[in-house]
Design an enzyme around this catalytic site. Sequence first.
Site, PDB file in Angstrom:
ATOM      1  N   LYS A  78       5.168  12.284  17.691  1.00  0.00           N
ATOM      2  CA  LYS A  78       4.457  11.780  16.508  1.00  0.00           C
ATOM      3  C   LYS A  78       3.015  12.269  16.559  1.00  0.00           C
ATOM      4  CE  LYS A  78       3.498   7.461  13.982  1.00  0.00           C
ATOM      5  NZ  LYS A  78       3.717   5.995  13.922  1.00  0.00           N
ATOM      6  N   SER A 153       5.772   3.823   9.725  1.00  0.00           N
ATOM      7  CA  SER A 153       4.984   5.024   9.553  1.00  0.00           C
ATOM      8  C   SER A 153       5.569   6.244  10.274  1.00  0.00           C
ATOM      9  CB  SER A 153       3.560   4.794  10.069  1.00  0.00           C
ATOM     10  OG  SER A 153       3.570   4.560  11.464  1.00  0.00           O
ATOM     11  N   SER A 177       6.832   0.256  12.846  1.00  0.00           N
ATOM     12  CA  SER A 177       6.875   1.698  12.555  1.00  0.00           C
ATOM     13  C   SER A 177       7.848   2.523  13.367  1.00  0.00           C
ATOM     14  CB  SER A 177       5.486   2.307  12.723  1.00  0.00           C
ATOM     15  OG  SER A 177       4.759   2.103  11.549  1.00  0.00           O
TER      16      SER A 177
HETATM   17  N1  GLN Z   1       4.033  -0.927   7.851  1.00  0.00           N
HETATM   18  C1  GLN Z   1       3.118  -1.590   8.726  1.00  0.00           C
HETATM   19  C2  GLN Z   1       1.695  -1.212   8.346  1.00  0.00           C
HETATM   20  O1  GLN Z   1       1.540  -0.513   7.413  1.00  0.00           O
HETATM   21  C3  GLN Z   1       3.411  -1.251  10.149  1.00  0.00           C
HETATM   22  C4  GLN Z   1       2.967   0.114  10.504  1.00  0.00           C
HETATM   23  C5  GLN Z   1       3.112   0.407  11.974  1.00  0.00           C
HETATM   24  O2  GLN Z   1       3.890  -0.198  12.692  1.00  0.00           O
HETATM   25  N2  GLN Z   1       2.308   1.357  12.421  1.00  0.00           N
HETATM   26  O3  GLN Z   1       0.755  -1.598   8.939  1.00  0.00           O
END
Ligand code: GLN
Length: 492
Positions: A78, A153, A177
């Site tokens: 990532k 994400s 995410s």
């Molecule tokens: N969707 C959540 C956010 O936007 C979690 C994102 C994540 O786990 N990085 O913060």
Amino acid sequence: MNLDRTSLRELADGLRSREFSSVELTQAYLERAHHQNETLGCFITLDPERSLIQARAADQRLARAEGGPLTGIPVAHKDIFCTAGWLTTCGSRMLSNFVAPYDAHVITRFNEAGGVILGKTNMDEFAMGSSNETSFYGKVRNPWSLDHVPGGSSGGSAAAVAARLAPLATASDTGGSIRQPAALCGVSGIKPTYGRVSRYGMIAYASSLDQGGLMAPSAADLAWGLGIMADYDERDATSVARPEEDFFQDFERPLTGLRIGLPRQYFGSGVDADVAQAMEEALREYERLGAVRVDIDLPHSDLSVPVYYVLAPAEASSNLSRYDGVRYGWRAQQYGDLQEMIGRSRAEGFGAEVKRRILTGAYVLSQGYYDAYYLQAQRVRRLIQQDFLQAFEQCDVIMGPTTPTPAFPFGAKTEDPVQMYLSDIFTIGVNLAGLPAMSIPAGFGAQGLPLGLQLIGPHFGEARLLAVAHRYQQVTDWHRRVPVYAAAGERV
Ligand code: GLN
């Protein structure tokens, strides 16, 4: 060897028996990634030359009968992990010119193990999002349906594994995410216990919640990767020193008597009928394997999303204050004085969702609101943690859906941030409590889109969790299904 169906163990065996070399294997994956990336958008950076240097070095180690289980195997990372010599963007224009001068600890671990960096995967900007629509580098498409989001994400890592463009991918999970995109793309994912994996060099979003983890087709592959990734690192103050662990240790242990806790709050209204049915069927499968069902309560779970959207933006507003255009990252072309340079650089460098989080975070931390929002959210976070600890007195593992619905179409939630935030309703509590959790494929909805089963364990219970997932994968084949899109069947 057919790349659609190969496990890490088979790849490692193939390398050791010289059925193919790491260079051949890496080339095969790079070719696949190159062809499909234009449509899927999984990778922000592919750098075949750099990958092949590592592959050649791995082949030399293998020829000397050196190296470990991962030597010569390509891994996608990532783009949140600083990777020396590689562009490391975190999905943002702010870091669109940032070549990391050092490796994140996670990258060092994979490099030392002889892994080959296959490329850097696309993601929501600064890991803020649930659909991969906030990336400066454009959207990632779900390989099961190109009109649908892959989740976020870590959508790039999830789609890459789903389309078998990589056999293993790193990712990070602040509120879901890893698990949410894994569910939406039909792959297995693990978010380890907070403190299990070093955050050194993993670009910070909300430091008390961020945790690196992995995605792969199966739980066995994840156990393989976690053995490399989990490590004490003194450069991360929250890294926990633990004796080295074999994450396969429980794989042969029968599930007889395993107490599976079903939180009443995870099966209420708002859960898609297909999702609910898949959960019932998964539960029956576990009962056939000897597990018993226990109904449990997580009474404060409806507060996890509001609490998270106070705490995560608060931490983000502080973490992202470092991007000022002075030392590295995006700098505006035109400005008068220093203040204006910083202001314009941030205005141009950050996208709308990131700005929304910074504003919210600055607000809840400001004088007069701090007690009402930030402090109050910290108190409720403690209650949510206690709910989980009490639940684990009654059960060994908690089970429920990873997401309330399968993947949604592009644009469906972009106009309404709250709807987007609710995509993580079942995943966020785990981060607030610092627990390990997984998502594994558990069926398909009416439109042929994958559904994910979430398994949550007690702190540092990864080995058991992986084994519980593995047992299910021995009697089901959801994790072996590949989208038609990927089923090209290339061989090495
Ligand atoms: N969707 C959540 C956010 O936007 C979690 C994102 C994540 O786990 N990085 O913060």
